[in-house]
Design a protein around this motif. Structure first.
Motif, short mmCIF file in Angstrom:
data_model
loop_
_atom_site.label_atom_id
_atom_site.label_comp_id
_atom_site.label_asym_id
_atom_site.label_seq_id
_atom_site.Cartn_x
_atom_site.Cartn_y
_atom_site.Cartn_z
N GLN A 33 20.28 13.00 7.47
CA GLN A 33 20.74 13.83 8.58
C GLN A 33 20.04 13.47 9.88
N GLN A 34 18.75 13.16 9.79
CA GLN A 34 17.97 12.77 10.97
C GLN A 34 18.51 11.49 11.58
N VAL A 35 18.84 10.51 10.73
CA VAL A 35 19.38 9.24 11.21
C VAL A 35 20.76 9.45 11.84
N CYS A 36 21.61 10.29 11.19
CA CYS A 36 22.94 10.57 11.72
C CYS A 36 22.87 11.22 13.10
N GLN A 37 21.93 12.13 13.26
CA GLN A 37 21.76 12.77 14.56
C GLN A 37 21.33 11.75 15.61
N ALA A 94 31.87 29.87 14.37
CA ALA A 94 32.09 28.59 15.06
C ALA A 94 30.99 27.59 14.76
N GLU A 95 29.75 28.08 14.58
CA GLU A 95 28.63 27.16 14.39
C GLU A 95 28.56 26.56 12.99
N LYS A 96 29.34 27.07 12.04
CA LYS A 96 29.25 26.53 10.69
C LYS A 96 30.58 26.18 10.05
N ILE A 97 31.69 26.44 10.72
CA ILE A 97 32.98 26.21 10.08
C ILE A 97 33.22 24.73 9.81
N ALA A 98 32.75 23.84 10.71
CA ALA A 98 32.95 22.40 10.49
C ALA A 98 32.12 21.93 9.29
N VAL A 99 30.91 22.47 9.14
CA VAL A 99 30.06 22.12 7.99
C VAL A 99 30.70 22.62 6.70
N SER A 108 28.78 11.75 12.04
CA SER A 108 28.73 12.74 10.97
C SER A 108 28.19 12.10 9.70
N LEU A 109 27.73 12.95 8.76
CA LEU A 109 27.13 12.45 7.52
C LEU A 109 28.10 11.59 6.73
N SER A 110 29.34 12.10 6.51
CA SER A 110 30.28 11.36 5.66
C SER A 110 30.71 10.04 6.30
N TYR A 111 30.98 10.06 7.62
CA TYR A 111 31.43 8.85 8.30
C TYR A 111 30.30 7.81 8.33
N ILE A 146 37.08 11.33 3.52
CA ILE A 146 37.11 12.62 4.20
C ILE A 146 36.86 12.32 5.67
N ILE A 147 37.88 12.55 6.51
CA ILE A 147 37.84 12.05 7.89
C ILE A 147 37.98 13.22 8.86
N SER A 148 36.99 13.41 9.69
CA SER A 148 37.06 14.43 10.74
C SER A 148 37.63 13.81 12.01
N ILE A 149 38.42 14.60 12.72
CA ILE A 149 39.01 14.10 13.97
C ILE A 149 37.92 13.69 14.95
N HIS A 150 36.74 14.31 14.87
CA HIS A 150 35.66 13.99 15.79
C HIS A 150 35.07 12.60 15.52
N ASP A 151 35.33 12.07 14.32
CA ASP A 151 34.84 10.73 14.01
C ASP A 151 35.73 9.64 14.61
#
Length: 538
Positions: free
Chosen positions: A450-454, A242-247, A459-462, A304-309
């Motif tokens: 990654q730091q800025v995205c957090q 679960a912790e890495k499947i989205a990545v 997400s990185l791509s969005y 590349i679009i994640s539903i979470h975005d």
């Protein structure tokens, strides 16, 4: 003609290879040579070589570290190690990094020429395998039995018990292991346009080629399942932690997109659903992937679009009314006013034919309005700015089903316009927050994308897509320009040493700072300071 770059900190090695090799006869073009891995890694994105030949021992970034980065970022790129050390430990490490071959120093011209010719043949064979449409057509006729495709389509569209799913997976020799599961949807862009049809002649063959590429990357690397839908799209089903499947989904989607672009010269848009806990819930993740894919008109094809975005909230259950409400809310969320009108037209026609009482009709309107208010609220906005303090007060004045339909249609269009405007405002606010964060932390060598995205919760791509649209630069380009502008100010306005300035603008290595400064500004920091002093003197 294939493109190649050479990375070696010995100038005479690079110059000798460049000068003595008959590149054209060998089928290659030398597009760049670099003295360290860091410069080479930065140039690969821009030059897009097919082959990188790199020494092992170099400053800033050695060949093994460079090979590791290239292996992770560029699946199709071939890496060749050039070294004078026949070290078994290096060889074992290189194998893990998927290094293609080795060359030993000193380089013999004839051996190097033979090596290039061999590499060209291998690249030609690989290209032929991917481009041989007749071979792909034969595989299309022989592969993917109809029953297997029907089961996979059913798995992501209708409810099934876990027992039935496990039984069918075993029957078709398919495997997808949890404990978490996720669905992706891939859609090839422009396959039906006249130029593409003229070039390839068979759009079905193109779609099968995309399916083949997705299977090569996703099934073989991750152990997922890839199949084609009745609507000519590709579905990828993934399983894992679960912790890495989205990545993993983002990484595999990026590799698939790059491969399709390289071999088919077309873009592919990819929607990614959220992960679920059981295989029977994959249909929910698939529905979310479909919804995510609908947002490509906002972000551009090839996204590349994640539903979470993009998703504001989760859909409701599936009775007759809620099925209609789900479709309507999805159309509103994705700003499809015409589709929303069509859904309303069908629903109100059915409502007329059903003989529903006025009380039922008013009740449905209250539910629709409540769903729209809930959508606006879940998106983080104040519904009263659009609908007023008591939007339900207008409903009793509607005296017919047709009036109700017109009112809901107009309200949905207003909500679509409102959310689009607010979403743009929120995106701009998040980007301004990101720019402020970069300006506040540019002096830290550890500052990363990654730091800025957090920091801005994207997400990185969005974020990368929005950042490029907003600034015109990638994150690395923007940060480098900012740091060098600050360095120029310090060089012109202070007496600080170059190494002090390098540290103040975020470069831990003063020598690397000098290299970057000269490449971008055209002179060394010392020369720049001298020039500024000359210009300032009366």
């Amino acid at each position: 003609m294939y493109k190649m770059i050479i990375v070696d900190d010995e100038d005479e090695v690079r110059e000798g290879v460049e000068r003595l090799t008959d590149w054209k006869r060998c089928g290659f073009e030398l597009v760049g040579d670099f003295s360290n891995g860091r410069d080479a890694l930065e140039a690969v994105e821009r030059l897009r070589p097919d082959v990188v030949i790199t020494d092992i021992n170099m400053p800033y970034m050695d060949g093994m570290e460079l090979a590791a980065h290239l292996s992770a970022l560029y699946r199709e790129l071939k890496v060749v190690i050039l070294t004078g050390y026949e070290d078994f430990e290096y060889a074992k490490q290189a194998i893990k990094l998927k290094v293609k071959d080795y060359l030993l120093k000193p380089i013999n011209l004839q051996e190097f020429t033979d090596f290039l010719l061999k590499m060209k043949r291998e690249l030609d064979d690989e290209q032929s395998r991917m481009e041989d449409m007749s071979a792909l057509k034969q595989r299309l006729n022989e592969s993917f039995p109809l029953l297997r495709e029907r089961f996979l389509e059913k798995l992501v569209t209708v409810p099934m018990t876990e027992h039935d799913i496990v039984q069918k997976l075993d029957y078709f020799h398919l495997s997808i292991e949890g404990p978490a599961y996720l669905a992706m949807l891939l859609d090839l862009e422009d396959a039906d346009t006249p130029p593409v049809a003229a070039a390839y002649g068979d759009r079905e063959l193109l779609r099968f080629a995309m399916l083949n590429i997705a299977q090569e990357i996703i099934e073989k690397e991750h152990g997922g399942i890839v199949f084609q839908t009745n609507h000519d799209k590709c579905v990828a089903l993934l399983g894992g932690a679960a912790e890495k499947i989205a990545v993993d989904a983002q990484r595999l989607a990026a590799h698939a997109s790059e491969a399709v672009r390289k071999y088919l010269k077309l873009d592919v848009s990819i929607g990614i659903g959220s992960f679920c806990q059981t295989r029977r819930e994959l249909r929910i993740s698939y529905q979310e992937a479909c919804s995510a894919l609908d947002y490509r008109f906002l972000l551009g094809i090839g996204s590349i679009i994640s539903i979470h975005d993009v998703e504001f909230g989760r859909r409701m259950s599936t009775s007759s009314y809620y099925e209609f409400e789900k479709k309507l809310m999805a159309a509103v969320k994705t700003a499809k006013a015409a589709q929303a009108s069509a859904i309303l037209g069908d629903w109100f026609l059915e409502l007329k034919q059903s003989g529903a009482t006025p009380g039922n009709c008013y009740g449905y309107l209250h539910r629709i309005l409540a769903a729209l208010i809930n959508m606006i609220t879940q998106a983080g906005f104040d519904d009263s700015k659009l609908l007023g303090d008591d939007p339900f007060a207008t409903i009793p004045a509607l005296k017919s089903v047709d009036q109700m339909k017109g009112w809901v249609d107009e309200t949905c269009r207003s909500v679509i316009a409102f959310l689009s405007e607010q979403r743009t405002h929120v995106n701009n606010t998040q980007l301004e927050d990101a720019l402020m964060y970069i300006n506040d932390h540019y002096s830290s060598p550890e500052l990363s994308l990654q730091q800025v995205c957090q920091h801005v919760f994207l997400s990185l791509s969005y974020f990368s897509s929005l950042f490029k649209q907003h600034t015109g630069d990638t994150f690395v380009e923007y940060l480098t320009r900012l740091r060098l502008d600050k360095a120029k100010q310090l060089l012109a306005g202070t007496q600080l040493k170059a190494y002090d300035i390098a540290e103040r603008v975020g470069y831990a290595d003063p020598q690397y700072f000098s290299v970057i400064f000269k490449r971008r500004i055209g002179m060394t920091p010392k020369e720049y300071r001298a020039t500024m002093k000359e210009n300032a003197s009366p």
